[in-house]
Design an enzyme around this catalytic site. Structure first.
Site, PDB file in Angstrom:
ATOM      1  N   TYR A 170      14.814   0.028 -23.582  1.00 54.52           N
ATOM      2  CA  TYR A 170      13.449  -0.082 -23.510  1.00 54.52           C
ATOM      3  C   TYR A 170      12.943   0.058 -24.795  1.00 54.52           C
ATOM      4  O   TYR A 170      12.184  -1.019 -25.246  1.00 54.52           O
ATOM      5  CB  TYR A 170      12.770   0.850 -22.791  1.00 54.52           C
ATOM      6  CG  TYR A 170      11.350   1.341 -22.933  1.00 54.52           C
ATOM      7  CD1 TYR A 170      10.242   0.570 -22.177  1.00 54.52           C
ATOM      8  CD2 TYR A 170      10.665   2.217 -23.741  1.00 54.52           C
ATOM      9  CE1 TYR A 170       9.047   0.468 -22.330  1.00 54.52           C
ATOM     10  CE2 TYR A 170       9.299   2.402 -23.808  1.00 54.52           C
ATOM     11  CZ  TYR A 170       8.558   1.560 -22.989  1.00 54.52           C
ATOM     12  OH  TYR A 170       7.334   1.725 -23.088  1.00 54.52           O
ATOM     13  N   LYS A 207      10.255  -2.857 -27.080  1.00 46.43           N
ATOM     14  CA  LYS A 207       9.032  -2.339 -27.862  1.00 46.43           C
ATOM     15  C   LYS A 207       9.083  -2.737 -29.293  1.00 46.43           C
ATOM     16  O   LYS A 207       7.878  -3.055 -29.800  1.00 46.43           O
ATOM     17  CB  LYS A 207       8.631  -1.039 -27.561  1.00 46.43           C
ATOM     18  CG  LYS A 207       8.509  -0.662 -26.255  1.00 46.43           C
ATOM     19  CD  LYS A 207       7.037  -1.252 -25.492  1.00 46.43           C
ATOM     20  CE  LYS A 207       7.119  -1.707 -24.144  1.00 46.43           C
ATOM     21  NZ  LYS A 207       5.742  -2.229 -23.661  1.00 46.43           N
TER      22      LYS A 207
HETATM   23  N1  LIG Z   1       2.582   5.268 -20.378  1.00 49.67           N
HETATM   24  C1  LIG Z   1       3.132   5.417 -21.586  1.00 49.67           C
HETATM   25  O1  LIG Z   1       3.457   6.559 -22.183  1.00 49.67           O
HETATM   26  C2  LIG Z   1       3.375   4.181 -22.522  1.00 49.67           C
HETATM   27  C3  LIG Z   1       3.359   2.984 -21.961  1.00 49.67           C
HETATM   28  N2  LIG Z   1       3.494   1.980 -22.879  1.00 49.67           N
HETATM   29  C4  LIG Z   1       3.388   0.556 -22.193  1.00 49.67           C
HETATM   30  O2  LIG Z   1       2.213   0.517 -21.806  1.00 49.67           O
HETATM   31  C5  LIG Z   1       2.431  -0.767 -20.764  1.00 49.67           C
HETATM   32  C6  LIG Z   1       1.564  -0.200 -19.428  1.00 49.67           C
HETATM   33  O3  LIG Z   1       2.157   0.620 -18.945  1.00 49.67           O
HETATM   34  P1  LIG Z   1       1.719   2.206 -18.099  1.00 49.67           P
HETATM   35  O4  LIG Z   1       0.120   1.550 -17.713  1.00 49.67           O
HETATM   36  O5  LIG Z   1       1.988   3.004 -18.991  1.00 49.67           O
HETATM   37  O6  LIG Z   1       2.479   1.941 -16.869  1.00 49.67           O
HETATM   38  P2  LIG Z   1       2.301   1.630 -15.308  1.00 49.67           P
HETATM   39  O7  LIG Z   1       3.364   1.656 -14.728  1.00 49.67           O
HETATM   40  O8  LIG Z   1       1.144   2.015 -14.656  1.00 49.67           O
HETATM   41  O9  LIG Z   1       1.764  -0.141 -15.567  1.00 49.67           O
HETATM   42  C7  LIG Z   1       2.758  -0.972 -15.760  1.00 49.67           C
HETATM   43  C8  LIG Z   1       2.078  -2.228 -15.103  1.00 49.67           C
HETATM   44  O10 LIG Z   1       2.947  -3.345 -15.441  1.00 49.67           O
HETATM   45  C9  LIG Z   1       3.200  -4.322 -14.300  1.00 49.67           C
HETATM   46  N3  LIG Z   1       4.346  -4.737 -14.269  1.00 49.67           N
HETATM   47  C10 LIG Z   1       5.603  -4.239 -14.405  1.00 49.67           C
HETATM   48  N4  LIG Z   1       6.573  -5.081 -14.001  1.00 49.67           N
HETATM   49  C11 LIG Z   1       6.145  -6.260 -13.769  1.00 49.67           C
HETATM   50  C12 LIG Z   1       6.260  -7.351 -13.473  1.00 49.67           C
HETATM   51  N5  LIG Z   1       7.614  -7.671 -13.449  1.00 49.67           N
HETATM   52  N6  LIG Z   1       5.580  -8.562 -13.303  1.00 49.67           N
HETATM   53  C13 LIG Z   1       4.060  -8.285 -13.388  1.00 49.67           C
HETATM   54  N7  LIG Z   1       3.712  -7.264 -13.636  1.00 49.67           N
HETATM   55  C14 LIG Z   1       4.714  -5.903 -13.923  1.00 49.67           C
HETATM   56  C15 LIG Z   1       2.887  -3.128 -13.312  1.00 49.67           C
HETATM   57  O11 LIG Z   1       2.602  -3.699 -12.037  1.00 49.67           O
HETATM   58  C16 LIG Z   1       1.543  -2.410 -13.778  1.00 49.67           C
HETATM   59  O12 LIG Z   1       0.402  -3.016 -13.654  1.00 49.67           O
HETATM   60  C17 LIG Z   1       3.888  -0.916 -20.740  1.00 49.67           C
HETATM   61  O13 LIG Z   1       4.277  -2.068 -21.407  1.00 49.67           O
HETATM   62  C18 LIG Z   1       4.507   0.187 -21.193  1.00 49.67           C
HETATM   63  O14 LIG Z   1       5.739  -0.078 -21.915  1.00 49.67           O
HETATM   64  C19 LIG Z   1       3.684   2.221 -24.309  1.00 49.67           C
HETATM   65  C20 LIG Z   1       3.762   3.487 -24.761  1.00 49.67           C
HETATM   66  C21 LIG Z   1       3.571   4.500 -23.865  1.00 49.67           C
HETATM   67  C1  LIG Z   2       7.501   6.020 -20.239  1.00 47.37           C
HETATM   68  C2  LIG Z   2       7.483   6.611 -21.432  1.00 47.37           C
HETATM   69  O1  LIG Z   2       7.334   8.015 -21.110  1.00 47.37           O
HETATM   70  C3  LIG Z   2       6.465   6.518 -22.559  1.00 47.37           C
HETATM   71  O2  LIG Z   2       7.059   4.863 -22.901  1.00 47.37           O
HETATM   72  C4  LIG Z   2       6.993   5.073 -24.046  1.00 47.37           C
HETATM   73  O3  LIG Z   2       6.816   3.900 -24.804  1.00 47.37           O
HETATM   74  C5  LIG Z   2       6.957   6.471 -25.059  1.00 47.37           C
HETATM   75  O4  LIG Z   2       7.975   6.185 -25.574  1.00 47.37           O
HETATM   76  C6  LIG Z   2       6.730   7.344 -24.126  1.00 47.37           C
HETATM   77  O5  LIG Z   2       7.993   7.731 -23.647  1.00 47.37           O
END
Ligand SMILES: NC(=O)C1=CN([C@@H]2O[C@H](COP(=O)(O)OP(=O)(O)OC[C@H]3O[C@@H](n4cnc5c(N)ncnc54)[C@H](O)[C@@H]3O)[C@@H](O)[C@H]2O)C=CC1
Ligand SMILES: C[C@H](O)[C@@H]1OC(=O)[C@H](O)[C@@H]1O
Length: 256
Positions: free
Chosen positions: A159, A163
């Site tokens: 992952y 990023k």
């Molecule tokens: N939650 C966290 O701690 C962190 C999240 N991020 C990033 O934020 C972004 C959003 O994640 P979150 O809202 O936290 O999680 P989440 O799981 O709630 O949202 C992920 C979104 O991506 C969509 N998705 C996943 N695979 C897909 C695919 N193959 N095609 C189309 N859509 C797809 C899902 O349907 C969902 O809407 C991600 O890129 C994640 O890496 C970055 C840093 C920290």
């Molecule tokens: C999914 C993890 O909890 C989250 O995603 C990130 O990008 C950060 O590193 C957090 O670990």
């Protein structure tokens, strides 16, 4: 309103950070294209978000498509043009993080993660950028990267490179697209409580540890990331490109 008259595409906008960002962009006057996976659940969640946005007088449509598919970016741009006639902001947010140890990482988990988080994003950014270039009035591209672009995770070896890749893509695109007035930046969230880490943070010890490491004393919420995304999308950030904005409650700087 910071985004009046702008069309904003957000991938992965059916839930979590993407959903909060879509809602806030609409509140700030943007016409929003809600990108989602195209599954039954994704479509249902996207439709409920459209209702939410319409309830406060905003405008939104949904477009389904796998973020890993190199054609999905073209689909999103076509959906934006059909509904609203332009693309002014593209937010690459969709992502997955299936926690797994390194030595026995299954190839399919690695490849799915890289294809979803980075390879599809490359072509989606390219599709949005070409549309912005053709429109001739600049634009803004924002990648939802991560604090994980800067630091590692033993269960995130598949992952964190995606990023770091997004972060680097925005830096290079800032150079490639600056001549067209297209700004490219990334946000680097810390730990935000969403579905992506629900299972990981169900471990109470891990949850307490991550919270204790965060100087602001709590994990992030999706709405904490929405404001910085709106800022980078808006003309308030008109001279900001190639930048990355940590949105982590101070987690990164907390060595001791
Ligand atoms: N939650 C966290 O701690 C962190 C999240 N991020 C990033 O934020 C972004 C959003 O994640 P979150 O809202 O936290 O999680 P989440 O799981 O709630 O949202 C992920 C979104 O991506 C969509 N998705 C996943 N695979 C897909 C695919 N193959 N095609 C189309 N859509 C797809 C899902 O349907 C969902 O809407 C991600 O890129 C994640 O890496 C970055 C840093 C920290
Ligand atoms: C999914 C993890 O909890 C989250 O995603 C990130 O990008 C950060 O590193 C957090 O670990």
């Amino acid at each position: 309103m910071l985004l009046a008259d702008k069309t904003v595409i957000i991938t992965g906008a059916s839930r979590g950070i993407g959903r909060a960002a879509a809602r806030e962009c609409a509140r700030q006057g943007a016409r929003v294209v809600i990108g989602h996976s195209g599954s039954g659940q994704g479509t249902e969640a996207a439709l409920s978000l459209i209702e939410e946005i319409k309830a406060f007088g905003g405008q939104a449509v949904e477009v389904g498509g796998d973020a890993a598919d190199p054609d999905t970016g073209d689909k999103l741009v076509a959906g934006a043009l059909k509904a609203f006639g332009s693309v002014d902001v593209f937010v690459n947010n969709a992502g997955i993080c299936p926690f797994h140890s390194f030595l026995d990482m299954p190839r399919e988990v690695y490849l799915k993660t890289v294809n979803t988080n980075l390879n599809g994003a490359y072509f989606a950014v390219q599709a949005a950028a070409n549309q912005m270039k053709n429109q001739g009035k600049g634009g803004a591209i924002i990648a939802v990267s991560s604090i994980s672009a800067l630091v590692g995770g033993g269960m995130q070896t598949h992952y964190t490179p995606t990023k770091a890749g997004l972060h680097s893509l925005m830096q290079s695109c800032a150079i490639a697209l600056g001549p067209y007035g297209i700004r490219c930046n990334s946000v680097l969230p810390g730990t935000i409580a969403t579905d992506i880490n629900k299972e990981d943070l169900a471990d109470e010890e891990k949850l307490a540890y991550m919270t204790s490491r965060t100087p602001l004393g709590r994990l992030g919420e999706p709405d904490d990331v929405a404001g910085p995304i709106v800022f980078l999308a808006s003309d308030m950030a008109r001279y900001v490109t190639g930048a990355s904005l940590l949105v982590d409650g101070g987690l990164f700087v907390n060595l001791q």
